[in-house]
Design an enzyme around this catalytic site. Structure first.
Site, short mmCIF file in Angstrom:
data_model
loop_
_atom_site.label_atom_id
_atom_site.label_comp_id
_atom_site.label_asym_id
_atom_site.label_seq_id
_atom_site.Cartn_x
_atom_site.Cartn_y
_atom_site.Cartn_z
N SER A 1 94.34 -19.46 18.28
CA SER A 1 95.13 -20.55 18.84
C SER A 1 95.83 -20.16 20.13
CB SER A 1 96.15 -21.05 17.82
OG SER A 1 97.06 -20.01 17.46
N HIS B 1 79.01 -29.30 24.59
CA HIS B 1 80.18 -28.51 24.20
C HIS B 1 81.42 -29.39 24.30
CE1 HIS B 1 78.14 -24.60 23.78
NE2 HIS B 1 77.29 -25.14 24.63
N PHE C 1 78.49 -35.63 38.59
CA PHE C 1 77.94 -36.43 39.68
C PHE C 1 77.33 -37.70 39.12
CE2 PHE C 1 74.35 -37.67 42.35
CZ PHE C 1 74.88 -37.64 43.63
N ARG D 1 67.30 -44.81 39.69
CA ARG D 1 67.30 -43.44 39.16
C ARG D 1 66.30 -43.22 38.04
NH1 ARG D 1 73.07 -43.13 35.82
NH2 ARG D 1 72.84 -45.10 34.71
N ARG E 1 76.11 -19.15 24.61
CA ARG E 1 75.15 -19.46 25.68
C ARG E 1 74.67 -18.25 26.48
NH1 ARG E 1 72.51 -23.92 24.33
NH2 ARG E 1 73.90 -25.70 23.95
#
Length: 217
Positions: free
Chosen positions: A57, A81, A89, A156, A183
């Site tokens: 903590s 995450h 963006f 897009r 990761r």
């Protein structure tokens, strides 16, 4: 892939006439809230003790924000995450600018989440040309759509997953510790792992005592 530091929690107060000037000093000061020696500026052993005993903590008392430039293929892995805060963006608001290129790897037949860097030169060259072809055509059609007045949020759909994006990722030291442990593991896709390794280097510079206690230095 690009990563750079944007901000780290900066304390701006004094404890018993001793200025607390670092994020790690702030975490230690808060950790000693019940101690008569709260103003002690020697905190190396304290933070190491908290890590060894999983007192996590206290590592929520300081934050770090980084800027990440990557592809739309990798960004969703980062956004998973959920203990972090993000700004990304927007392809609805701004025009896409570029497409990232990857070096191909062979699919591991024994592990669907793994790839092997042993492709022959001919296959690597083919993939490189294929990426150029897709990037050229998709950006050309995308720009055509914009010129025809088609909204960016619609145009897009013509872009590939390799389209470049930028995001800001803000989280507590506790969240960063967990993210970096997960990761930087070999089970993470290489392109994402490269980002995590860059962030780990930044983290270790900004939080050297914590990184040393974690065995990262």
């Amino acid at each position: 892939m690009q990563v750079r530091l944007i901000a780290v929690t900066t304390p701006c107060f004094e404890a018993e006439n001793h200025p607390i000037t670092t994020a790690e000093g702030l975490m230690a000061y808060c950790a000693r809230v019940s101690s008569p020696h709260q103003e002690n500026l020697d905190y190396g052993k304290l933070l190491a003790y908290c890590i060894a005993n999983k007192h996590w903590s206290i590592f929520e008392m300081a934050d770090m924000t980084v800027e990440i430039v990557t592809s739309r293929a990798i960004a969703p892995q980062i956004l998973r995450h959920r203990s972090f805060q993000f700004q990304e963006f927007s392809q609805r608001y701004a025009k896409a600018q570029a497409v990232e290129k990857y070096l191909p790897r062979r699919q591991d037949s024994k592990n669907r989440q793994n790839s092997l860097d042993d492709l022959d030169d001919r296959t690597v060259a083919w993939f490189d040309e294929a990426q150029d072809e897709i990037a050229r055509l998709s950006m050309e059609r995308y720009n055509d759509a914009i010129e025809k007045g088609i909204a960016k949020e619609c145009a897009r759909v013509l872009l590939p997953l390799g389209t470049r994006t930028k995001l800001y990722m803000k989280g507590s030291v506790r969240s960063w510790i967990h993210y970096l442990e997960v990761r930087t593991d070999s089970s993470t896709q290489k392109e994402h792992r490269d980002i995590a390794e860059e962030i780990k280097s930044i983290f270790s510079t900004q939080f050297p005592t914590t990184a040393e206690a974690l065995g990262w230095m």
